[in-house]
Motif scaffolding. Sequence first.
Motif, PDB file in Angstrom:
ATOM      1  N   PHE A  23       0.678  -1.149  -0.020  1.00 14.53           N
ATOM      2  CA  PHE A  23       0.035  -0.152   0.112  1.00 14.53           C
ATOM      3  C   PHE A  23       0.692   1.293  -0.119  1.00 14.53           C
ATOM      4  O   PHE A  23       2.031   1.192   0.577  1.00 14.53           O
ATOM      5  CB  PHE A  23      -0.845   0.129   1.236  1.00 14.53           C
ATOM      6  CG  PHE A  23      -2.180  -0.585   0.940  1.00 14.53           C
ATOM      7  CD1 PHE A  23      -3.339   0.460   0.951  1.00 14.53           C
ATOM      8  CD2 PHE A  23      -2.516  -1.879   0.664  1.00 14.53           C
ATOM      9  CE1 PHE A  23      -4.707   0.033   0.577  1.00 14.53           C
ATOM     10  CE2 PHE A  23      -3.873  -2.212   0.452  1.00 14.53           C
ATOM     11  CZ  PHE A  23      -5.030  -1.393   0.415  1.00 14.53           C
ATOM     12  N   ASP A  24       0.354   2.365  -0.488  1.00 13.02           N
ATOM     13  CA  ASP A  24       1.115   3.533  -0.606  1.00 13.02           C
ATOM     14  C   ASP A  24       1.295   4.092   0.744  1.00 13.02           C
ATOM     15  O   ASP A  24       0.276   4.300   1.558  1.00 13.02           O
ATOM     16  CB  ASP A  24       0.296   4.322  -1.395  1.00 13.02           C
ATOM     17  CG  ASP A  24       1.084   5.959  -1.781  1.00 13.02           C
ATOM     18  OD1 ASP A  24       1.522   6.404  -0.685  1.00 13.02           O
ATOM     19  OD2 ASP A  24       0.963   6.411  -2.795  1.00 13.02           O
ATOM     20  N   THR A  25       2.544   4.183   0.974  1.00 13.45           N
ATOM     21  CA  THR A  25       2.890   4.542   2.437  1.00 13.45           C
ATOM     22  C   THR A  25       2.325   6.100   2.833  1.00 13.45           C
ATOM     23  O   THR A  25       1.968   6.226   3.877  1.00 13.45           O
ATOM     24  CB  THR A  25       4.416   4.859   2.785  1.00 13.45           C
ATOM     25  OG1 THR A  25       5.141   5.563   1.764  1.00 13.45           O
ATOM     26  CG2 THR A  25       5.001   3.201   2.719  1.00 13.45           C
ATOM     27  N   LEU A  26       2.354   6.868   2.002  1.00 18.43           N
ATOM     28  CA  LEU A  26       1.646   8.385   2.145  1.00 18.43           C
ATOM     29  C   LEU A  26       0.424   8.255   2.687  1.00 18.43           C
ATOM     30  O   LEU A  26      -0.291   8.762   3.364  1.00 18.43           O
ATOM     31  CB  LEU A  26       2.060   9.234   0.873  1.00 18.43           C
ATOM     32  CG  LEU A  26       1.287  10.601   1.001  1.00 18.43           C
ATOM     33  CD1 LEU A  26       1.928  11.437   2.010  1.00 18.43           C
ATOM     34  CD2 LEU A  26       1.651  11.429  -0.275  1.00 18.43           C
ATOM     35  N   MET A  27      -0.250   7.404   1.865  1.00 17.06           N
ATOM     36  CA  MET A  27      -1.808   7.270   2.120  1.00 17.06           C
ATOM     37  C   MET A  27      -2.055   6.614   3.251  1.00 17.06           C
ATOM     38  O   MET A  27      -2.985   7.101   4.120  1.00 17.06           O
ATOM     39  CB  MET A  27      -2.606   6.216   1.004  1.00 17.06           C
ATOM     40  CG  MET A  27      -3.719   5.636   1.174  1.00 17.06           C
ATOM     41  SD  MET A  27      -4.534   4.426  -0.052  1.00 17.06           S
ATOM     42  CE  MET A  27      -3.305   3.164   0.780  1.00 17.06           C
ATOM     43  N   LEU A  28      -1.145   5.658   3.831  1.00 19.09           N
ATOM     44  CA  LEU A  28      -1.253   4.995   5.024  1.00 19.09           C
ATOM     45  C   LEU A  28      -0.916   6.246   6.242  1.00 19.09           C
ATOM     46  O   LEU A  28      -1.520   6.163   7.387  1.00 19.09           O
ATOM     47  CB  LEU A  28      -0.475   3.988   5.379  1.00 19.09           C
ATOM     48  CG  LEU A  28      -0.813   2.615   4.583  1.00 19.09           C
ATOM     49  CD1 LEU A  28      -0.086   1.447   4.730  1.00 19.09           C
ATOM     50  CD2 LEU A  28      -2.238   2.129   4.576  1.00 19.09           C
ATOM     51  N   LYS A  29      -0.090   6.980   6.015  1.00 15.52           N
ATOM     52  CA  LYS A  29       0.546   7.944   6.808  1.00 15.52           C
ATOM     53  C   LYS A  29      -0.749   8.951   7.234  1.00 15.52           C
ATOM     54  O   LYS A  29      -0.714   9.354   8.561  1.00 15.52           O
ATOM     55  CB  LYS A  29       1.549   8.812   6.352  1.00 15.52           C
ATOM     56  CG  LYS A  29       2.158   9.693   7.380  1.00 15.52           C
ATOM     57  CD  LYS A  29       3.475  10.516   6.569  1.00 15.52           C
ATOM     58  CE  LYS A  29       4.072  11.611   7.611  1.00 15.52           C
ATOM     59  NZ  LYS A  29       4.978  12.368   6.991  1.00 15.52           N
ATOM     60  N   ASP A 229       3.171  -0.672  19.142  1.00 12.19           N
ATOM     61  CA  ASP A 229       3.703   0.010  18.166  1.00 12.19           C
ATOM     62  C   ASP A 229       2.987   0.538  16.970  1.00 12.19           C
ATOM     63  O   ASP A 229       3.207   1.198  15.936  1.00 12.19           O
ATOM     64  CB  ASP A 229       5.050  -0.298  17.503  1.00 12.19           C
ATOM     65  CG  ASP A 229       6.154  -0.636  18.651  1.00 12.19           C
ATOM     66  OD1 ASP A 229       6.198   0.513  19.472  1.00 12.19           O
ATOM     67  OD2 ASP A 229       6.913  -1.623  18.627  1.00 12.19           O
ATOM     68  N   ALA A 230       1.820  -0.027  16.836  1.00 14.83           N
ATOM     69  CA  ALA A 230       0.740   0.057  16.092  1.00 14.83           C
ATOM     70  C   ALA A 230       0.274   1.345  15.848  1.00 14.83           C
ATOM     71  O   ALA A 230      -0.125   1.829  16.848  1.00 14.83           O
ATOM     72  CB  ALA A 230      -0.233  -1.010  16.023  1.00 14.83           C
ATOM     73  N   ALA A 245       4.532   2.179  11.293  1.00 15.53           N
ATOM     74  CA  ALA A 245       5.534   2.780  10.660  1.00 15.53           C
ATOM     75  C   ALA A 245       5.176   2.838   9.097  1.00 15.53           C
ATOM     76  O   ALA A 245       5.866   2.935   8.215  1.00 15.53           O
ATOM     77  CB  ALA A 245       6.813   2.048  10.731  1.00 15.53           C
ATOM     78  N   ASN A 246       3.657   3.364   8.934  1.00  5.63           N
ATOM     79  CA  ASN A 246       3.199   3.725   7.670  1.00  5.63           C
ATOM     80  C   ASN A 246       3.432   2.366   6.563  1.00  5.63           C
ATOM     81  O   ASN A 246       3.425   2.567   5.406  1.00  5.63           O
ATOM     82  CB  ASN A 246       3.948   4.911   6.924  1.00  5.63           C
ATOM     83  CG  ASN A 246       3.935   6.262   7.941  1.00  5.63           C
ATOM     84  OD1 ASN A 246       2.845   6.111   8.579  1.00  5.63           O
ATOM     85  ND2 ASN A 246       4.574   6.928   7.886  1.00  5.63           N
ATOM     86  N   GLN A 290      10.000  -5.466  10.409  1.00  3.43           N
ATOM     87  CA  GLN A 290      10.189  -5.116   8.976  1.00  3.43           C
ATOM     88  C   GLN A 290       9.166  -5.652   8.225  1.00  3.43           C
ATOM     89  O   GLN A 290       8.809  -6.906   8.170  1.00  3.43           O
ATOM     90  CB  GLN A 290      11.720  -5.587   8.525  1.00  3.43           C
ATOM     91  CG  GLN A 290      12.949  -4.863   9.306  1.00  3.43           C
ATOM     92  CD  GLN A 290      14.155  -5.375   8.792  1.00  3.43           C
ATOM     93  OE1 GLN A 290      14.174  -6.435   8.030  1.00  3.43           O
ATOM     94  NE2 GLN A 290      15.245  -4.590   9.182  1.00  3.43           N
ATOM     95  N   PRO A 291       8.943  -5.177   7.029  1.00  3.71           N
ATOM     96  CA  PRO A 291       7.967  -5.725   5.644  1.00  3.71           C
ATOM     97  C   PRO A 291       8.666  -6.911   5.433  1.00  3.71           C
ATOM     98  O   PRO A 291       9.707  -7.152   5.511  1.00  3.71           O
ATOM     99  CB  PRO A 291       7.972  -4.695   4.824  1.00  3.71           C
ATOM    100  CG  PRO A 291       8.403  -3.248   5.472  1.00  3.71           C
ATOM    101  CD  PRO A 291       9.450  -3.722   6.614  1.00  3.71           C
TER     102      PRO A 291
END
Length: 311
Positions: A23-29, A229-230, A245-246, A290-291
Motif C-alpha cells: 500500500f502507498d505509505t503516504l496514503m497510510l500515513k 507500536d501500531a 510505521a506507515n 520489517q516488511p
Amino acid sequence: MKLLNLLLIILFCSLSAQKSIPFDTLMLKEAKDMLADDYGNLYIYKNKDFSFTKYDSLGKQLGKLMFTVPFKVQNVQNPLSIAFFSENAQEMKFVDQNLNEIQKVDFKQKFGFIRMAYAEDLQQLWLLDDSMKRLIQYNFRNETMINSYPFDASFDDLMDLMVFENKIYILTKKHIKIYNFKFEKLFEAPIENGKRFRRENEFILVITNNSILKYIPEKEMVKIFEDPDAQIVDKNTLSYFEIKANNLYLYNLEKSKETKWQTEPEPENKSTDQPIGKSEEKSKNGSSEQPAGENLEKLINEISEVQKFGI
C-alpha cells in the motif's frame, strides 16, 4: 545444504507469521482509521478531508466518499450496506458496496440531540438521545418509534454504542460499560483508547488504537491482539490487520494468543515484565519489525553467500 534448508525454514516461519501488504505509505500515513471486510477489501478514513476510500487487497481504489462534516463508520461487516453516523449533521447515511448513497435518515425533525446511533439491521436503529436522556428504538423504514427507555447518563468521550441480546453496550475512550434496559449496570472495565465495537456471532469485540479485546459475558475482557507500536489495528473473520510505521501488515488469525486483560494490578510476586497480550509471533522472533519483502531479500542474499562456498 543443511544450512540452506535451515535458512529456508526460518524464511517460511517468518513469512507465515506476518505479511506486508503493498500500500502507498503516504496514503497510510494520513489515515485516521482503517477497516477490513471479509472479502479482503480495506477502507481508509482520513480526518484531514473527511474522505472514506475503499481499496482491494492489492491497493487498487474501488470507491471513494467525500463528506463535508465528520462521520463515524459503524462497521464494514456487511459491505452491501455500510452505515455512517454524523453527530454534527444529526443524520445517518447508508451506502452500497460501491460507496454510493442508498438512504439517508435525518434526525433533526423528529428528535432532540442524538449523541450516538447504531444500525441493528436494515430497518431498525438505536438512538441515544442526549437532550431527552433516553434510548430510542426506531424503525427508519416506516419512520416509527418502537420503544423508548429512560437512560439518564452522561458519557465523556463517547465512542460507540451497540445493542445486542437485550443489553446496551457503551464504549468510551477509557471504559466499556454494559447495561440492561432498566439502566442497571451489568459490567464495567477500563479500556485504553477505545474506538468501536465489532460483533462476531455471539462475541462482542472492542477495537482500540493498537489492540483488540473480546468480552467474556459478565466476567472479563480478553486481549486477543496487541502491538504497542501500531498506529491502527482491525480484523475480519480470517486475519488481523495493522498499520505500523506507515506499512500495512496482515496476521493469520490462529497465530494470535489470547491473554486476560488485567482490570486490577498484579500481585507483587508475579512478573509483569512482558506486555500483556502481545501477539505470539512477535514475542518469538520479532518478525513484524520489517516488511516481509525486506526479510525475504535479506535471507536470499545470505543464502547466495553460503552457496559461494559450496555448502
